[in-house]
Design a protein around this motif. Structure first.
Motif, mmCIF file in Angstrom:
data_model
loop_
_atom_site.group_PDB
_atom_site.id
_atom_site.type_symbol
_atom_site.label_atom_id
_atom_site.label_comp_id
_atom_site.label_asym_id
_atom_site.label_seq_id
_atom_site.Cartn_x
_atom_site.Cartn_y
_atom_site.Cartn_z
ATOM 1 N N ARG A 1 0.837 -1.203 0.000
ATOM 2 C CA ARG A 1 0.000 0.000 0.000
ATOM 3 C C ARG A 1 0.871 1.251 0.000
ATOM 4 O O ARG A 1 0.563 2.234 0.637
ATOM 5 C CB ARG A 1 -0.959 -0.045 1.180
ATOM 6 C CG ARG A 1 -1.908 -1.204 1.008
ATOM 7 C CD ARG A 1 -3.040 -1.227 1.974
ATOM 8 N NE ARG A 1 -3.740 -2.504 1.803
ATOM 9 C CZ ARG A 1 -4.655 -2.961 2.619
ATOM 10 N NH1 ARG A 1 -5.002 -2.245 3.685
ATOM 11 N NH2 ARG A 1 -5.227 -4.124 2.392
ATOM 12 N N LYS A 2 1.989 1.165 -0.676
ATOM 13 C CA LYS A 2 2.858 2.330 -0.802
ATOM 14 C C LYS A 2 2.482 3.139 -2.047
ATOM 15 O O LYS A 2 2.179 2.572 -3.089
ATOM 16 C CB LYS A 2 4.325 1.907 -0.943
ATOM 17 C CG LYS A 2 5.233 3.112 -1.114
ATOM 18 C CD LYS A 2 6.604 2.791 -1.667
ATOM 19 C CE LYS A 2 7.232 4.089 -2.168
ATOM 20 N NZ LYS A 2 8.640 3.958 -2.498
ATOM 21 N N PHE A 3 2.522 4.468 -1.889
ATOM 22 C CA PHE A 3 2.310 5.331 -3.055
ATOM 23 C C PHE A 3 3.412 6.366 -3.170
ATOM 24 O O PHE A 3 4.123 6.643 -2.204
ATOM 25 C CB PHE A 3 0.945 6.038 -2.971
ATOM 26 C CG PHE A 3 0.787 6.920 -1.747
ATOM 27 C CD1 PHE A 3 1.417 8.158 -1.676
ATOM 28 C CD2 PHE A 3 -0.008 6.515 -0.672
ATOM 29 C CE1 PHE A 3 1.275 8.971 -0.561
ATOM 30 C CE2 PHE A 3 -0.146 7.330 0.447
ATOM 31 C CZ PHE A 3 0.498 8.559 0.502
ATOM 32 N N ASP A 4 3.545 6.905 -4.360
ATOM 33 C CA ASP A 4 4.370 8.092 -4.593
ATOM 34 C C ASP A 4 3.444 9.175 -5.106
ATOM 35 O O ASP A 4 2.433 8.869 -5.751
ATOM 36 C CB ASP A 4 5.413 7.823 -5.687
ATOM 37 C CG ASP A 4 6.711 7.235 -5.134
ATOM 38 O OD1 ASP A 4 6.793 7.022 -3.908
ATOM 39 O OD2 ASP A 4 7.621 6.978 -5.948
ATOM 40 N N LEU A 5 3.790 10.411 -4.831
ATOM 41 C CA LEU A 5 3.120 11.530 -5.492
ATOM 42 C C LEU A 5 4.155 12.167 -6.396
ATOM 43 O O LEU A 5 5.233 12.553 -5.928
ATOM 44 C CB LEU A 5 2.591 12.554 -4.468
ATOM 45 C CG LEU A 5 1.937 13.790 -5.102
ATOM 46 C CD1 LEU A 5 0.692 13.438 -5.912
ATOM 47 C CD2 LEU A 5 1.592 14.829 -4.038
ATOM 48 N N LEU B 1 8.515 14.147 -11.510
ATOM 49 C CA LEU B 1 9.457 14.021 -10.393
ATOM 50 C C LEU B 1 8.711 13.588 -9.135
ATOM 51 O O LEU B 1 7.684 14.185 -8.788
ATOM 52 C CB LEU B 1 10.152 15.359 -10.120
ATOM 53 C CG LEU B 1 11.150 15.356 -8.966
ATOM 54 C CD1 LEU B 1 12.451 14.643 -9.369
ATOM 55 C CD2 LEU B 1 11.476 16.777 -8.507
ATOM 56 N N GLU B 2 9.238 12.559 -8.465
ATOM 57 C CA GLU B 2 8.648 12.151 -7.189
ATOM 58 C C GLU B 2 8.849 13.273 -6.175
ATOM 59 O O GLU B 2 9.974 13.674 -5.915
ATOM 60 C CB GLU B 2 9.340 10.873 -6.688
ATOM 61 C CG GLU B 2 8.875 10.472 -5.305
ATOM 62 C CD GLU B 2 9.851 9.525 -4.603
ATOM 63 O OE1 GLU B 2 10.437 8.647 -5.255
ATOM 64 O OE2 GLU B 2 10.016 9.695 -3.386
ATOM 65 N N ILE B 3 7.753 13.780 -5.601
ATOM 66 C CA ILE B 3 7.904 14.795 -4.547
ATOM 67 C C ILE B 3 7.553 14.233 -3.172
ATOM 68 O O ILE B 3 7.921 14.806 -2.157
ATOM 69 C CB ILE B 3 7.085 16.085 -4.829
ATOM 70 C CG1 ILE B 3 5.582 15.812 -4.935
ATOM 71 C CG2 ILE B 3 7.603 16.790 -6.071
ATOM 72 C CD1 ILE B 3 4.731 17.082 -4.787
ATOM 73 N N ALA B 4 6.815 13.106 -3.136
ATOM 74 C CA ALA B 4 6.470 12.506 -1.845
ATOM 75 C C ALA B 4 6.316 11.008 -1.980
ATOM 76 O O ALA B 4 5.980 10.492 -3.057
ATOM 77 C CB ALA B 4 5.173 13.111 -1.311
ATOM 78 N N SER B 5 6.582 10.303 -0.873
ATOM 79 C CA SER B 5 6.259 8.883 -0.765
ATOM 80 C C SER B 5 5.455 8.691 0.505
ATOM 81 O O SER B 5 5.648 9.416 1.478
ATOM 82 C CB SER B 5 7.520 8.025 -0.660
ATOM 83 O OG SER B 5 8.155 7.918 -1.907
ATOM 84 N N GLY B 6 4.589 7.691 0.498
ATOM 85 C CA GLY B 6 3.807 7.415 1.700
ATOM 86 C C GLY B 6 3.055 6.131 1.540
ATOM 87 O O GLY B 6 3.283 5.369 0.583
HETATM 88 MG MG MG Z 1 10.315 7.716 -2.168
#
Ligand code: MG
Ligand code: 4AD
Length: 418
Positions: free
Chosen positions: A331-335, A340-345
């Motif tokens: 259940r990991k996501f990137d924004l 460009l990846e600015i966040a992971s959660g």
């Molecule tokens: Mg990341």
């Protein structure tokens, strides 16, 4: 009104003396115009003033505004506070271009320039907006240790420090601590440095960067976390667009207005999409920088500038993300923001036994994480959160080419001073 600042340029036009002053009142320069017949009292003083002088003045905006360089003032009082000991090593008037290397060495001085000031002020605006958002939404601000005994984001990027008779590390992320606090708070956030020993020089990585971290408990799914993140990012971007118009204009940036929800893409969908465009992607690995950029181009064509990628494979994630029943995906996501990846959660594993299993599966020793694991014994609710990179966000809002432009004092492979 009284204004204080530094002379960035001195010009004489006929008998008129002009001082361009950088003050904190505005990113725009203050243009002080002195005419010998009108300003007899300080005309001689002004003639002596060098670029770099720190001064304060009292005055009012001139009735006729003729300068393209800033706001013209008629001066009524002038106080000189400090004169430069030697000529400045860089041009703070912005007339001569500066190489990135020099820019990074003298950022603190170049911040007298409107463009450099604008970047610093917008960064400060991002933080202000984030705090406003969290405070309005029931999050408590926390501070967690930056000297730690165990890493959360993989051993390769840990900076080791000597902590008396023990080995310790600089914190890569508040991950473990913010999760532990979901044993006593429903929602927490932290604005924090990340220390990462990334060995490579890239335009997207720093060794000391800053993040906006959040963690929330009692969630019903990962969607709750994504909702918080997209609302936060939209709030920040819209806040900057509204409250930093002058700064954006100085940088030639069109203010952006974001609406939620952002587009959600499944990781598997992204793999198919990229493959159909001829990009080489592996099912069980994180996306490469190239793949991320390519996806950014595809999404931009559809006017999706910010989008989530959800459901990364377990083989590509840190140990704390919750695994799906299939054991393959998480259940990991990137924004991502324009490629460009600015966040992971994501949603975390909150079940004690499963978490121990996950650590082992990742080749980590649960004993080294016993302080963290203990928090999962006494009623840990389902929870999740994210880390949002401040420099990456700033970079994307301002179209900066290099992440180093988004920090005042850069820590990268070759920079430890200033
Ligand atoms: Mg990341
Ligand atoms: O993707 P990362 O590594 O995720 C975490 O730290 C998790 N603990 C977050 C979570 O709550 N699950 O880092 C989060 C963000 C990245 O997306 C990136 O924007 C930024 O922090 N970041 C960096 N920025 C610049 N240089 C670096 N070396 C960075 N490392 C992370």
């Amino acid at each position: 009104m009284r204004y204080c600042g530094w002379v960035v340029r001195k010009v004489q036009v006929g008998r008129v003396l002009i001082l361009e002053v950088s003050t904190s009142s505005s990113v725009r320069l203050s243009v002080l115009v002195f005419k010998p017949e009108r300003d007899r009292d300080f005309y001689a003083t002004v003639r002596d003033v060098d670029v770099g002088t720190a001064l304060c003045f009292e005055g009012f905006p001139a009735e006729e505004q003729k300068s393209k360089r800033g706001i013209e003032y008629v001066v009524e009082k002038l106080e000189i506070y400090a004169k430069p000991l030697e000529p400045l090593p860089v041009d703070t008037a912005g007339k001569t271009p500066v190489l990135l290397d020099t820019r990074l060495k003298y950022r603190w001085l170049l911040a007298r320039k409107p463009e450099e000031r604008a970047i610093v002020r917008i960064r400060s605006g991002i933080i202000k907006a984030a705090r406003e958002y969290f405070e309005a939404n029931g999050f408590t601000e926390i501070h967690t240790p930056k000297i730690v005994a165990a890493g959360a984001e993989g051993g390769a990027t840990l900076f080791k420090v000597q902590y008396f008779e023990n080995d310790a590390y600089l914190s890569q992320s508040p991950q473990l601590y913010k999760q532990m606090l979901i044993a006593s708070f429903e929602k927490v956030y932290e604005i924090t440095p990340y220390f990462r020993a990334e060995k490579f020089n890239t335009p997207r990585h720093l060794n000391e960067s800053w993040g906006i971290d959040a963690e929330q408990g009692f969630i019903s799914s990962v969607e709750d976390v994504m909702k918080t993140l997209e609302e936060l990012v939209a709030y920040i971007v819209n806040y900057v667009s509204k409250n930093y118009r002058e700064e954006l204009e100085e940088l030639g940036i069109q203010p952006l207005q974001l609406t939620t929800p952002f587009k959600r893409l499944k990781f598997t969908e992204v793999v198919d999409l990229l493959r159909s465009e001829g990009v080489d992607v592996r099912e069980n690995e994180d996306l490469s920088d190239y793949a991320e950029r390519k996806l950014g181009e595809i999404m931009s064509e559809k006017k999706h500038y910010l989008y989530f990628i959800v459901g990364f494979p377990w083989s590509s994630t840190a140990f704390y993300y919750m695994r799906e029943e299939d054991g393959i995906y998480t259940r990991k996501f990137d924004l991502d923001f324009k490629g460009l990846e600015i966040a992971s959660g994501g949603q975390r594993e909150h079940r004690y036994e499963k978490l121990v299993e996950a650590l082992k599966d990742k080749g980590l020793n649960p004993e080294n994480y016993s302080f963290y694991l203990e928090a999962f014994k006494y009623g840990m609710p389902p929870h999740g959160g994210f880390g949002l990179g401040i420099e990456r966000l700033l970079m994307k809002i301002l179209n900066l080419e290099n992440i180093r432009e988004a920090v005042l004092f850069v820590r990268d492979r070759t920079r430890l001073i200033p």
